[in-house]
Design a protein around this motif. Structure first.
Motif, PDB file in Angstrom:
ATOM      1  N   MET A   1       8.427 -34.784  -4.193  1.00 42.99           N
ATOM      2  CA  MET A   1       8.147 -36.099  -3.664  1.00 42.99           C
ATOM      3  C   MET A   1       7.652 -36.996  -4.782  1.00 42.99           C
ATOM      4  O   MET A   1       6.981 -36.531  -5.701  1.00 42.99           O
ATOM      5  CB  MET A   1       7.149 -36.002  -2.513  1.00 42.99           C
ATOM      6  CG  MET A   1       5.714 -35.734  -2.905  1.00 42.99           C
ATOM      7  SD  MET A   1       4.574 -35.589  -1.524  1.00 42.99           S
ATOM      8  CE  MET A   1       4.638 -37.186  -0.827  1.00 42.99           C
ATOM      9  N   GLN A   2       8.010 -38.232  -4.691  1.00 42.32           N
ATOM     10  CA  GLN A   2       7.567 -39.228  -5.656  1.00 42.32           C
ATOM     11  C   GLN A   2       6.271 -39.852  -5.146  1.00 42.32           C
ATOM     12  O   GLN A   2       6.166 -40.190  -3.974  1.00 42.32           O
ATOM     13  CB  GLN A   2       8.620 -40.327  -5.818  1.00 42.32           C
ATOM     14  CG  GLN A   2       9.842 -39.889  -6.564  1.00 42.32           C
ATOM     15  CD  GLN A   2       9.628 -39.894  -8.071  1.00 42.32           C
ATOM     16  OE1 GLN A   2       8.526 -40.059  -8.582  1.00 42.32           O
ATOM     17  NE2 GLN A   2      10.699 -39.714  -8.783  1.00 42.32           N
ATOM     18  N   LEU A   3       5.298 -39.994  -6.029  1.00 37.59           N
ATOM     19  CA  LEU A   3       4.041 -40.643  -5.675  1.00 37.59           C
ATOM     20  C   LEU A   3       4.066 -42.100  -6.123  1.00 37.59           C
ATOM     21  O   LEU A   3       4.801 -42.465  -7.044  1.00 37.59           O
ATOM     22  CB  LEU A   3       2.868 -39.924  -6.332  1.00 37.59           C
ATOM     23  CG  LEU A   3       2.659 -38.461  -5.963  1.00 37.59           C
ATOM     24  CD1 LEU A   3       1.393 -37.937  -6.625  1.00 37.59           C
ATOM     25  CD2 LEU A   3       2.612 -38.246  -4.477  1.00 37.59           C
ATOM     26  N   THR A   4       3.241 -42.910  -5.480  1.00 33.76           N
ATOM     27  CA  THR A   4       3.096 -44.307  -5.875  1.00 33.76           C
ATOM     28  C   THR A   4       2.248 -44.393  -7.144  1.00 33.76           C
ATOM     29  O   THR A   4       1.558 -43.435  -7.507  1.00 33.76           O
ATOM     30  CB  THR A   4       2.426 -45.135  -4.770  1.00 33.76           C
ATOM     31  OG1 THR A   4       1.063 -44.693  -4.633  1.00 33.76           O
ATOM     32  CG2 THR A   4       3.165 -45.012  -3.440  1.00 33.76           C
ATOM     33  N   LYS A   5       2.267 -45.547  -7.787  1.00 35.97           N
ATOM     34  CA  LYS A   5       1.452 -45.742  -8.991  1.00 35.97           C
ATOM     35  C   LYS A   5      -0.030 -45.539  -8.682  1.00 35.97           C
ATOM     36  O   LYS A   5      -0.761 -44.954  -9.483  1.00 35.97           O
ATOM     37  CB  LYS A   5       1.693 -47.121  -9.586  1.00 35.97           C
ATOM     38  CG  LYS A   5       3.037 -47.265 -10.234  1.00 35.97           C
ATOM     39  CD  LYS A   5       3.233 -48.649 -10.824  1.00 35.97           C
ATOM     40  CE  LYS A   5       4.617 -48.765 -11.418  1.00 35.97           C
ATOM     41  NZ  LYS A   5       4.845 -50.067 -12.025  1.00 35.97           N
ATOM     42  N   ILE A  27      12.489 -35.447 -18.337  1.00 39.63           N
ATOM     43  CA  ILE A  27      12.456 -35.782 -16.910  1.00 39.63           C
ATOM     44  C   ILE A  27      13.810 -35.549 -16.225  1.00 39.63           C
ATOM     45  O   ILE A  27      13.857 -35.051 -15.100  1.00 39.63           O
ATOM     46  CB  ILE A  27      11.918 -37.210 -16.655  1.00 39.63           C
ATOM     47  CG1 ILE A  27      11.382 -37.346 -15.220  1.00 39.63           C
ATOM     48  CG2 ILE A  27      12.950 -38.263 -16.924  1.00 39.63           C
ATOM     49  CD1 ILE A  27      10.113 -36.647 -14.963  1.00 39.63           C
ATOM     50  N   ASP A  28      14.919 -35.851 -16.891  1.00 38.58           N
ATOM     51  CA  ASP A  28      16.235 -35.628 -16.278  1.00 38.58           C
ATOM     52  C   ASP A  28      16.474 -34.146 -16.023  1.00 38.58           C
ATOM     53  O   ASP A  28      16.977 -33.756 -14.968  1.00 38.58           O
ATOM     54  CB  ASP A  28      17.355 -36.198 -17.152  1.00 38.58           C
ATOM     55  CG  ASP A  28      17.417 -37.715 -17.110  1.00 38.58           C
ATOM     56  OD1 ASP A  28      16.920 -38.311 -16.125  1.00 38.58           O
ATOM     57  OD2 ASP A  28      17.956 -38.307 -18.067  1.00 38.58           O
ATOM     58  N   ASN A  36      13.694 -34.572  -7.213  1.00 43.77           N
ATOM     59  CA  ASN A  36      13.085 -35.863  -7.519  1.00 43.77           C
ATOM     60  C   ASN A  36      11.606 -35.838  -7.129  1.00 43.77           C
ATOM     61  O   ASN A  36      11.270 -35.989  -5.957  1.00 43.77           O
ATOM     62  CB  ASN A  36      13.839 -36.971  -6.779  1.00 43.77           C
ATOM     63  CG  ASN A  36      13.471 -38.332  -7.267  1.00 43.77           C
ATOM     64  OD1 ASN A  36      12.956 -38.501  -8.369  1.00 43.77           O
ATOM     65  ND2 ASN A  36      13.724 -39.331  -6.444  1.00 43.77           N
ATOM     66  N   HIS A  37      10.753 -35.623  -8.108  1.00 44.70           N
ATOM     67  CA  HIS A  37       9.308 -35.521  -7.897  1.00 44.70           C
ATOM     68  C   HIS A  37       8.570 -36.307  -8.967  1.00 44.70           C
ATOM     69  O   HIS A  37       9.132 -36.615 -10.014  1.00 44.70           O
ATOM     70  CB  HIS A  37       8.843 -34.060  -7.995  1.00 44.70           C
ATOM     71  CG  HIS A  37       9.422 -33.162  -6.967  1.00 44.70           C
ATOM     72  ND1 HIS A  37       8.973 -33.129  -5.669  1.00 44.70           N
ATOM     73  CD2 HIS A  37      10.432 -32.260  -7.043  1.00 44.70           C
ATOM     74  CE1 HIS A  37       9.669 -32.238  -4.984  1.00 44.70           C
ATOM     75  NE2 HIS A  37      10.569 -31.699  -5.800  1.00 44.70           N
ATOM     76  N   ILE A  48       3.794 -30.145  -9.043  1.00 47.51           N
ATOM     77  CA  ILE A  48       4.281 -31.218  -8.186  1.00 47.51           C
ATOM     78  C   ILE A  48       3.458 -31.203  -6.894  1.00 47.51           C
ATOM     79  O   ILE A  48       2.861 -30.183  -6.550  1.00 47.51           O
ATOM     80  CB  ILE A  48       5.779 -31.085  -7.835  1.00 47.51           C
ATOM     81  CG1 ILE A  48       6.069 -29.746  -7.152  1.00 47.51           C
ATOM     82  CG2 ILE A  48       6.646 -31.303  -9.060  1.00 47.51           C
ATOM     83  CD1 ILE A  48       7.484 -29.597  -6.637  1.00 47.51           C
ATOM     84  N   PHE A  49       3.436 -32.317  -6.206  1.00 46.99           N
ATOM     85  CA  PHE A  49       2.844 -32.385  -4.870  1.00 46.99           C
ATOM     86  C   PHE A  49       3.959 -32.262  -3.845  1.00 46.99           C
ATOM     87  O   PHE A  49       5.025 -32.855  -3.998  1.00 46.99           O
ATOM     88  CB  PHE A  49       2.097 -33.710  -4.654  1.00 46.99           C
ATOM     89  CG  PHE A  49       0.733 -33.737  -5.273  1.00 46.99           C
ATOM     90  CD1 PHE A  49      -0.369 -33.266  -4.572  1.00 46.99           C
ATOM     91  CD2 PHE A  49       0.547 -34.219  -6.555  1.00 46.99           C
ATOM     92  CE1 PHE A  49      -1.629 -33.293  -5.139  1.00 46.99           C
ATOM     93  CE2 PHE A  49      -0.711 -34.246  -7.134  1.00 46.99           C
ATOM     94  CZ  PHE A  49      -1.807 -33.778  -6.423  1.00 46.99           C
ATOM     95  N   MET A  50       3.696 -31.467  -2.787  1.00 46.31           N
ATOM     96  CA  MET A  50       4.668 -31.296  -1.702  1.00 46.31           C
ATOM     97  C   MET A  50       3.921 -31.277  -0.375  1.00 46.31           C
ATOM     98  O   MET A  50       2.797 -30.794  -0.292  1.00 46.31           O
ATOM     99  CB  MET A  50       5.417 -29.973  -1.839  1.00 46.31           C
ATOM    100  CG  MET A  50       6.244 -29.831  -3.074  1.00 46.31           C
ATOM    101  SD  MET A  50       7.993 -30.157  -2.943  1.00 46.31           S
ATOM    102  CE  MET A  50       8.515 -29.434  -1.463  1.00 46.31           C
TER     103      MET A  50
END
Length: 106
Positions: A1-5, A27-28, A36-37, A48-50
């Motif tokens: 998961m993608q986190l916000t700034k 990163i790629d 995509n994390h 990573i956070f999940m």
């Protein structure tokens, strides 16, 4: 998961983790291998956070690669992601640090 700034800044401020920049050369490869994390690193490894379920408002920090003891430039993928004892409340952007409790249980 993608986190916000804001979430990334909170994680970096409240823990010893540093976010891997989106312009990092690795990163790629990370995204191709693991998805995509927002990736974080520290002296122990790569994290990573999940969420356990999509509806969860808490994401747990998982270690999925650790630095090789003989070569600290090499990451070794774990067979199974390991809960690192840190949770992020996604709604309130609060960190819950349960590392000490996790150490006493094991």
């Amino acid at each position: 998961m993608q986190l916000t700034k804001i979430q990334i800044k909170t994680v970096e401020k409240k823990t010893d983790l540093t976010a891997v920049s989106q312009d990092n050369a690795a990163i790629d490869k990370l995204q191709n291998a693991f998805g995509n994390h927002t990736y974080f690193m520290n002296e122990d490894g790569l994290f990573i956070f999940m969420r356990a379920k999509k509806s969860d408002t808490t994401a747990h920090l998982l270690a999925f690669a650790m630095w090789d003891e003989d070569d600290d430039n090499k990451l070794l993928q774990l067979a199974e992601p390991m809960n690192a004892g840190i949770a992020l409340d996604l709604e309130n952007t609060q960190i819950q640090d349960n590392r000490e409790a996790a150490r006493t249980i094991h």
